[in-house]
Design a protein around this motif. Structure first.
Motif, short mmCIF file in Angstrom:
data_model
loop_
_atom_site.label_atom_id
_atom_site.label_comp_id
_atom_site.label_asym_id
_atom_site.label_seq_id
_atom_site.Cartn_x
_atom_site.Cartn_y
_atom_site.Cartn_z
N ILE A 288 0.84 -1.20 0.00
CA ILE A 288 0.00 0.00 0.00
C ILE A 288 0.88 1.25 0.00
CG2 ILE A 288 -1.65 1.34 1.36
CD1 ILE A 288 -2.92 -1.34 2.20
N ASP A 289 1.91 1.26 0.82
CA ASP A 289 2.82 2.41 0.87
C ASP A 289 3.46 2.66 -0.50
OD1 ASP A 289 2.24 2.81 3.54
OD2 ASP A 289 4.08 1.83 4.26
N ALA A 290 3.85 1.59 -1.18
CA ALA A 290 4.46 1.73 -2.51
C ALA A 290 3.45 2.31 -3.50
CB ALA A 290 4.98 0.38 -3.01
N ARG A 291 2.20 1.86 -3.43
CA ARG A 291 1.16 2.40 -4.31
C ARG A 291 0.92 3.88 -4.04
NH1 ARG A 291 -2.91 -1.22 -5.62
NH2 ARG A 291 -3.15 -1.46 -7.76
N LEU A 292 0.88 4.24 -2.74
CA LEU A 292 0.67 5.64 -2.37
C LEU A 292 1.82 6.51 -2.85
CD1 LEU A 292 -0.83 5.27 1.21
CD2 LEU A 292 -2.02 6.08 -0.85
N LYS A 293 3.02 5.98 -2.73
CA LYS A 293 4.19 6.73 -3.19
C LYS A 293 4.11 6.96 -4.69
CE LYS A 293 9.21 6.79 -3.09
NZ LYS A 293 10.43 6.10 -2.67
N ALA A 294 3.73 5.94 -5.43
CA ALA A 294 3.59 6.07 -6.88
C ALA A 294 2.48 7.05 -7.25
CB ALA A 294 3.32 4.70 -7.51
N LEU A 295 1.38 7.02 -6.50
CA LEU A 295 0.30 7.97 -6.76
C LEU A 295 0.76 9.39 -6.50
CD1 LEU A 295 -2.68 6.02 -5.19
CD2 LEU A 295 -2.41 6.63 -7.60
N GLY A 296 1.57 9.57 -5.47
CA GLY A 296 2.10 10.90 -5.15
C GLY A 296 3.00 11.44 -6.23
N ALA A 297 3.69 10.56 -6.92
CA ALA A 297 4.59 11.00 -8.00
C ALA A 297 3.80 11.67 -9.11
CB ALA A 297 5.38 9.81 -8.54
N THR A 298 2.54 11.30 -9.27
CA THR A 298 1.72 11.91 -10.33
C THR A 298 1.26 13.31 -9.94
OG1 THR A 298 -0.39 11.01 -9.50
CG2 THR A 298 0.88 9.63 -11.05
N VAL A 299 1.28 13.60 -8.65
CA VAL A 299 0.82 14.90 -8.15
C VAL A 299 1.98 15.88 -8.05
CG1 VAL A 299 -0.26 16.07 -6.20
CG2 VAL A 299 -1.05 13.83 -6.88
N GLY A 300 3.14 15.37 -7.72
CA GLY A 300 4.30 16.23 -7.51
C GLY A 300 4.59 16.42 -6.04
N ARG A 301 5.71 17.02 -5.78
CA ARG A 301 6.12 17.24 -4.40
C ARG A 301 5.55 18.55 -3.87
NH1 ARG A 301 10.64 14.00 -2.75
NH2 ARG A 301 11.18 12.63 -4.47
N PRO A 302 5.38 18.70 -2.60
CA PRO A 302 5.54 17.65 -1.60
C PRO A 302 4.31 16.74 -1.55
CG PRO A 302 4.90 19.68 -0.52
CD PRO A 302 5.03 19.99 -1.99
N TRP A 303 4.50 15.49 -1.26
CA TRP A 303 3.43 14.50 -1.08
C TRP A 303 3.54 14.07 0.37
CZ3 TRP A 303 -0.97 13.13 -2.95
CH2 TRP A 303 -1.48 11.85 -2.84
N ARG A 304 2.87 14.84 1.22
CA ARG A 304 3.03 14.70 2.67
C ARG A 304 2.14 13.60 3.24
NH1 ARG A 304 2.16 20.36 2.08
NH2 ARG A 304 0.19 20.04 3.11
N LYS A 305 2.39 13.30 4.49
CA LYS A 305 1.64 12.26 5.20
C LYS A 305 0.13 12.52 5.13
CE LYS A 305 0.95 10.17 9.71
NZ LYS A 305 1.32 10.16 11.13
N GLU A 306 -0.28 13.79 5.32
CA GLU A 306 -1.70 14.12 5.29
C GLU A 306 -2.32 13.79 3.93
OE1 GLU A 306 0.52 17.02 5.81
OE2 GLU A 306 0.76 16.29 7.84
N GLN A 307 -1.57 14.08 2.87
CA GLN A 307 -2.06 13.79 1.53
C GLN A 307 -2.15 12.29 1.29
OE1 GLN A 307 1.02 16.52 0.09
NE2 GLN A 307 -0.45 17.10 -1.49
N LYS A 308 -1.17 11.56 1.76
CA LYS A 308 -1.19 10.10 1.62
C LYS A 308 -2.38 9.50 2.35
CE LYS A 308 3.80 9.68 1.16
NZ LYS A 308 5.04 9.26 1.82
N LEU A 309 -2.63 9.97 3.57
CA LEU A 309 -3.77 9.46 4.33
C LEU A 309 -5.09 9.83 3.66
CD1 LEU A 309 -2.63 10.03 8.02
CD2 LEU A 309 -3.10 7.84 6.91
#
Length: 192
Positions: A158-179
């Protein structure tokens, strides 16, 4: 934090990451109504509980107005991009047992921050009701375990999927966004 997720074929896509505003810059009552009430009551001249209640009511009403306007903008933005918005997810915590936020916040200075957070969640609930969206509430602490169990995935997957999803949004991809993303993703998979 608001994260828009489009889900299809069990593969979510992040289509929006923004803030859902519940306060206006420079407007103390919409930012921290319980802090204002606490300061008023605990001042040297000791403000009245009636005045404190009025301050909180004014601030909470403003939070509801701002949250509703912000959510309406987010929905229009997603609809303008071709997405049908029907459901939202809200992260909660285990402080739901607190029913008198003013009394709770006035008792101890440490309680004020909890009351402020709960007030913001109430404003968001109010906004979802006015926007006629289904609202799914999920416990922030147990969300990762709930998602892992629902999907038969490990937390690392799940963490890997969330990290990959964040890459599509750009930085920063913070904990709040992941949750928020995880919450929305789970809501889209578990609701009709």
């Amino acid at each position: 934090m608001a994260v828009g997720v489009a889900a299809g074929n069990d593969v979510p896509r992040v289509v929006l990451s923004t803030f859902l505003e519940t306060h206006a810059e420079g407007e103390r009552l919409s930012l921290e109504p319980y802090r204002a009430a606490f300061d008023m009551v605990h001042a040297a001249d000791g403000g009245s509980l009636v005045d404190a209640a009025e301050v909180v009511a004014t601030g909470r009403k403003r939070q509801e107005q701002l949250a509703t306007a912000s959510l309406q903008r987010i929905v229009r933005q997603m609809q303008g991009a071709g997405y049908r918005v029907v459901i939202g997810a809200l992260l909660t915590n285990r402080a739901g047992w607190i029913t008198d936020l003013l009394g709770y916040s006035l008792a101890w200075q440490e309680h004020v921050a909890v009351a402020e957070t709960l007030a913001v969640r109430e404003a968001i609930r109010h906004a979802f009701g006015l926007c006629e969206l289904v609202l799914v509430e999920q416990d922030e602490k147990s969300l990762p375990a709930t998602a892992a169990q629902a999907w038969g995935m490990t937390q690392a997957e799940i963490d890997a999927r969330l990290k990959a999803l964040g890459a599509t949004v750009g930085r920063p991809w913070r904990k709040e966004q992941k949750l928020a993303c995880l919450s929305a993703w789970l809501a889209t998979q578990t609701q009709p």
